[in-house]
Write a protein that holds these residues in place. Structure first.
Motif, PDB file in Angstrom:
ATOM      1  N   GLY A  73       0.806  -1.216   0.000  1.00 58.43           N
ATOM      2  CA  GLY A  73       0.000   0.000   0.000  1.00 58.43           C
ATOM      3  C   GLY A  73       0.839   1.266   0.000  1.00 58.43           C
ATOM      4  N   LEU A  74       2.104   1.175  -0.431  1.00 61.16           N
ATOM      5  CA  LEU A  74       2.981   2.349  -0.437  1.00 61.16           C
ATOM      6  C   LEU A  74       2.893   3.039  -1.798  1.00 61.16           C
ATOM      7  N   ASN A  75       1.816   3.781  -2.006  1.00 58.58           N
ATOM      8  CA  ASN A  75       1.589   4.375  -3.322  1.00 58.58           C
ATOM      9  C   ASN A  75       2.676   5.358  -3.723  1.00 58.58           C
ATOM     10  N   ASN A  76       3.194   6.090  -2.732  1.00 64.06           N
ATOM     11  CA  ASN A  76       4.232   7.079  -3.022  1.00 64.06           C
ATOM     12  C   ASN A  76       5.468   6.435  -3.618  1.00 64.06           C
ATOM     13  N   ALA A  77       5.782   5.235  -3.143  1.00 65.02           N
ATOM     14  CA  ALA A  77       6.971   4.550  -3.641  1.00 65.02           C
ATOM     15  C   ALA A  77       6.655   3.789  -4.915  1.00 65.02           C
ATOM     16  N   ALA A  78       5.419   3.296  -5.032  1.00 67.75           N
ATOM     17  CA  ALA A  78       5.073   2.413  -6.141  1.00 67.75           C
ATOM     18  C   ALA A  78       5.198   3.114  -7.496  1.00 67.75           C
ATOM     19  N   THR A  79       4.737   4.365  -7.587  1.00 61.89           N
ATOM     20  CA  THR A  79       4.769   5.049  -8.884  1.00 61.89           C
ATOM     21  C   THR A  79       6.193   5.251  -9.409  1.00 61.89           C
ATOM     22  N   PRO A  80       7.120   5.847  -8.621  1.00 65.99           N
ATOM     23  CA  PRO A  80       8.485   5.997  -9.141  1.00 65.99           C
ATOM     24  C   PRO A  80       9.121   4.662  -9.509  1.00 65.99           C
ATOM     25  N   PRO A 104      -5.821  -2.113   2.056  1.00 65.30           N
ATOM     26  CA  PRO A 104      -6.444  -0.998   1.350  1.00 65.30           C
ATOM     27  C   PRO A 104      -6.619   0.171   2.322  1.00 65.30           C
ATOM     28  N   ALA A 105      -5.527   0.869   2.591  1.00 60.77           N
ATOM     29  CA  ALA A 105      -5.472   1.829   3.689  1.00 60.77           C
ATOM     30  C   ALA A 105      -6.493   2.953   3.545  1.00 60.77           C
ATOM     31  N   THR A 106      -6.660   3.476   2.304  1.00 63.08           N
ATOM     32  CA  THR A 106      -7.562   4.604   2.120  1.00 63.08           C
ATOM     33  C   THR A 106      -8.999   4.220   2.456  1.00 63.08           C
ATOM     34  N   ALA A 107      -9.435   3.091   1.918  1.00 64.56           N
ATOM     35  CA  ALA A 107     -10.815   2.665   2.164  1.00 64.56           C
ATOM     36  C   ALA A 107     -11.036   2.423   3.655  1.00 64.56           C
ATOM     37  N   ILE A 108     -10.056   1.812   4.323  1.00 63.30           N
ATOM     38  CA  ILE A 108     -10.193   1.549   5.754  1.00 63.30           C
ATOM     39  C   ILE A 108     -10.266   2.861   6.530  1.00 63.30           C
ATOM     40  N   GLY A 149     -11.482  -0.798  -2.914  1.00 62.34           N
ATOM     41  CA  GLY A 149     -10.216  -1.465  -2.625  1.00 62.34           C
ATOM     42  C   GLY A 149      -9.846  -2.535  -3.635  1.00 62.34           C
ATOM     43  N   SER A 150     -10.775  -2.888  -4.529  1.00 60.59           N
ATOM     44  CA  SER A 150     -10.532  -3.991  -5.466  1.00 60.59           C
ATOM     45  C   SER A 150      -9.962  -3.537  -6.788  1.00 60.59           C
ATOM     46  N   SER A 151      -9.628  -2.277  -6.912  1.00 59.24           N
ATOM     47  CA  SER A 151      -9.130  -1.826  -8.199  1.00 59.24           C
ATOM     48  C   SER A 151      -8.262  -0.587  -8.035  1.00 59.24           C
ATOM     49  N   GLU A 152      -7.659  -0.197  -9.145  1.00 63.17           N
ATOM     50  CA  GLU A 152      -6.832   1.006  -9.175  1.00 63.17           C
ATOM     51  C   GLU A 152      -7.398   1.940 -10.246  1.00 63.17           C
ATOM     52  N   THR A 153      -6.900   3.174 -10.270  1.00 63.24           N
ATOM     53  CA  THR A 153      -7.357   4.131 -11.263  1.00 63.24           C
ATOM     54  C   THR A 153      -6.669   3.831 -12.598  1.00 63.24           C
ATOM     55  N   THR A 154      -7.286   2.936 -13.355  1.00 63.28           N
ATOM     56  CA  THR A 154      -6.662   2.401 -14.562  1.00 63.28           C
ATOM     57  C   THR A 154      -6.152   3.481 -15.521  1.00 63.28           C
ATOM     58  N   PHE A 155      -6.991   4.465 -15.804  1.00 61.68           N
ATOM     59  CA  PHE A 155      -6.597   5.450 -16.824  1.00 61.68           C
ATOM     60  C   PHE A 155      -5.474   6.359 -16.354  1.00 61.68           C
ATOM     61  N   TYR A 156      -5.424   6.596 -15.045  1.00 58.43           N
ATOM     62  CA  TYR A 156      -4.307   7.359 -14.498  1.00 58.43           C
ATOM     63  C   TYR A 156      -3.004   6.562 -14.646  1.00 58.43           C
ATOM     64  N   VAL A 157      -3.071   5.284 -14.272  1.00 59.05           N
ATOM     65  CA  VAL A 157      -1.879   4.429 -14.379  1.00 59.05           C
ATOM     66  C   VAL A 157      -1.400   4.370 -15.829  1.00 59.05           C
ATOM     67  N   LEU A 158      -2.354   4.157 -16.757  1.00 61.31           N
ATOM     68  CA  LEU A 158      -1.959   4.059 -18.174  1.00 61.31           C
ATOM     69  C   LEU A 158      -1.327   5.362 -18.659  1.00 61.31           C
TER      70      LEU A 158
END
Lengths: 318, 178
Positions: A210-217, A255-259, B130-139
């Motif tokens: 769930g480390l989105n900040n790290a995942a993108t780079p 799923p940290a945000t949803a929680i 929680g079951s998905s990601e923002t597909t179009f942003y990722v793409l």
């Protein structure tokens, strides 16, 4: 295909906005030019509250709103006009009137007559609501895009620095070797010792935690490595698409945000969704990989060799 | 219990990974500082490179959302949703999730506020989120960073994953919570 999605979003959006506006104008949804009666209680010389019954509102607009029997607002009287402050839970039409009027929560209406507590007002003319909203969206979303991109610079620099360190020291290769059996199956086109494998593993690990900040780079670094293996610059490779399908499925242990949102809204058991969303995202991940593998064989998605060598923009993929 | 371990793990992970990487690099006699800076230089370039892709994608999504097309689409899809046992209140979530992260976050909060986070709809909508990601942003971001614009079957594969994620969320919630 992103082309068609883009065309679809823009055209459907503009057409929907235009037809909604035309429909609203033909039915006079906002009752432009029709006087509205309400009760005015002054608490001071210039300020007070206005109120009307839900029944009257429903009849006036021909709707059925979900709100208390009496709807009231804070209001200031200034000469022959009245400033009405709408709230988050005010009925939809008045919120829209306020937003379209001057892009705030304030409605400035004309006072037509006043007898004791009773007042008759004329709301500002409201038209082209959706078209105006589309115009606003054009500007605000362009700004948002730049804000997101610039906001990434710091974290991106940090993680790219760490990644470079891990590559130079050979750490990435070690990580890649451990998960090699799985990765070779999912990404058969990539040499098992290639740094792309390590970067993709790091990205997936960050997503799982769930480390989105790290995942993108880390993911973008992986894309750069994948691009270095790409013989057709500007065209996505099978591995890229499989990698992104895994990413868009968003499999995560927490799923940290949803929680957090559930907890903030007073849930008795915010983490009840841990298992269910892992199940959902797990299925999505499998479906994404399988779909990518099947679709890459379809004729329409095969890479056309004729495209080779005459790319309009193949630079910048270092 | 498992939850606590996972949460602790996600906090400890980053400092630990960084320490491990730096220590290992130092042992391998890599010039740590120079190497880090050389890598970090790319951060600015990558961020700038994705701007046009992100603007294109977000503006199109913004137009679509502002236009009210979503409400029309939800009405059209209501019978189909009914058929598979999906409550009509969560249909906008299924449509919005691949398009916008912040939009679907707001929508999730809104739906849970209205129906309660522990109601069936509340649990379902947060599971869907929680079951998905923002597909179009990722793409847009990932392809943008390497200047790939012929995306072949990426959109199709991503959307299939999203659809399965949404249906999987519905299935598991129906099984466990009615």
């Amino acid at each position: 295909m992103l082309n068609y999605v883009w065309i679809g979003l823009v055209l459907i959006g503009v057409l929907a906005a235009a037809s909604t506006d035309i429909y609203d104008a033909s039915t006079n949804r906002y009752r432009n030019g029709e006087p509205f009666e309400l009760q005015y209680d002054s608490t001071s010389a210039a300020g007070g509250t206005i109120s009307y019954s839900r029944e009257y509102y429903d009849k006036f607009y021909g709707v059925d709103v979900d709100s208390p029997d009496t709807i009231s607002y804070r209001a200031d009287l200034t000469g022959s006009s009245i400033n009405i402050y709408t709230e988050e839970d005010s009925p939809e039409i008045w919120k829209t009137v306020a937003k379209t009027d001057d892009n705030s929560k304030l409605i400035t209406a004309k006072v037509l007559s006043r007898h004791g507590d009773m007042m008759t007002i004329l709301l500002p003319t409201t038209s082209l609501v959706k078209t105006k909203a589309v115009l606003d969206a054009l500007i605000s979303y362009s700004e948002l895009a730049v804000k997101i991109a610039l906001g990434l610079i710091g974290v991106m620099a940090f993680w790219l620095g760490i990644m470079k360190l891990a590559e130079d020291s050979g750490m990435i290769k070690i990580i890649a070797r451990i998960l090699k059996p799985v990765m070779v199956r999912i990404f058969p086109d990539i040499p098992p010792d290639h740094p792309a494998i390590g970067a993709m593993i790091m990205n997936m690990a960050a997503n799982m935690l769930g480390l989105n900040n790290a995942a993108t780079p880390l993911g973008l670094k992986a894309m750069e490595h994948l691009e270095s293996l790409n013989p057709h610059k500007g065209t996505a490779t099978n591995s890229m698409i499989t990698f992104l399908a895994i990413n868009t499925a968003g499999l995560t242990l927490i799923p940290a945000t949803a929680i957090a949102v559930r907890a903030a809204l007073g849930s008795k058991d915010p983490t009840i969704i841990l298992m269910t969303s892992f199940f959902g995202a797990g299925l999505a991940t499998i479906a994404g990989i399988v779909a990518a593998k099947i679709l890459q064989r379809l004729k329409i998605y095969r890479i056309d060799d004729k495209l080779d060598g005459n790319q309009p923009d193949s630079g910048g993929s270092n | 219990m498992i939850k606590d371990i996972l949460q602790a793990l996600s906090i400890v992970a980053i400092p630990f990974i960084i320490a491990a990487f730096v220590a290992y690099a130092a042992r391998k006699k890599v010039p740590v500082y120079e190497s880090f800076v050389a890598g970090a230089k790319g951060g600015f370039e990558v961020a700038i490179k994705i701007i046009p892709y992100l603007v294109a994608m977000l503006v199109a999504i913004g137009i679509f959302r502002a236009s009210g097309a979503m409400e029309i689409l939800v009405k059209l899809l209501a019978p189909a949703a009914n058929l598979i046992g999906m409550p009509p209140q969560v249909v906008p979530m299924a449509l919005l999730r691949p398009l916008t992260g912040s939009g679907s976050l707001g929508l999730m909060a809104d739906i849970m506020k209205r129906y309660g986070p522990d109601s069936f709809i509340g649990i379902l909508v947060s599971t869907m989120y929680g079951s998905s990601e923002t597909t179009f942003y990722v793409l847009a971001v990932y392809f943008g960073a390497v200047n790939v614009y012929r995306t072949r079957h990426a959109v199709a594969a991503g959307l299939i994953a999203d659809a399965v994620g949404m249906l999987g969320a519905l299935l598991i919630c129906r099984l466990l919570f009615g």
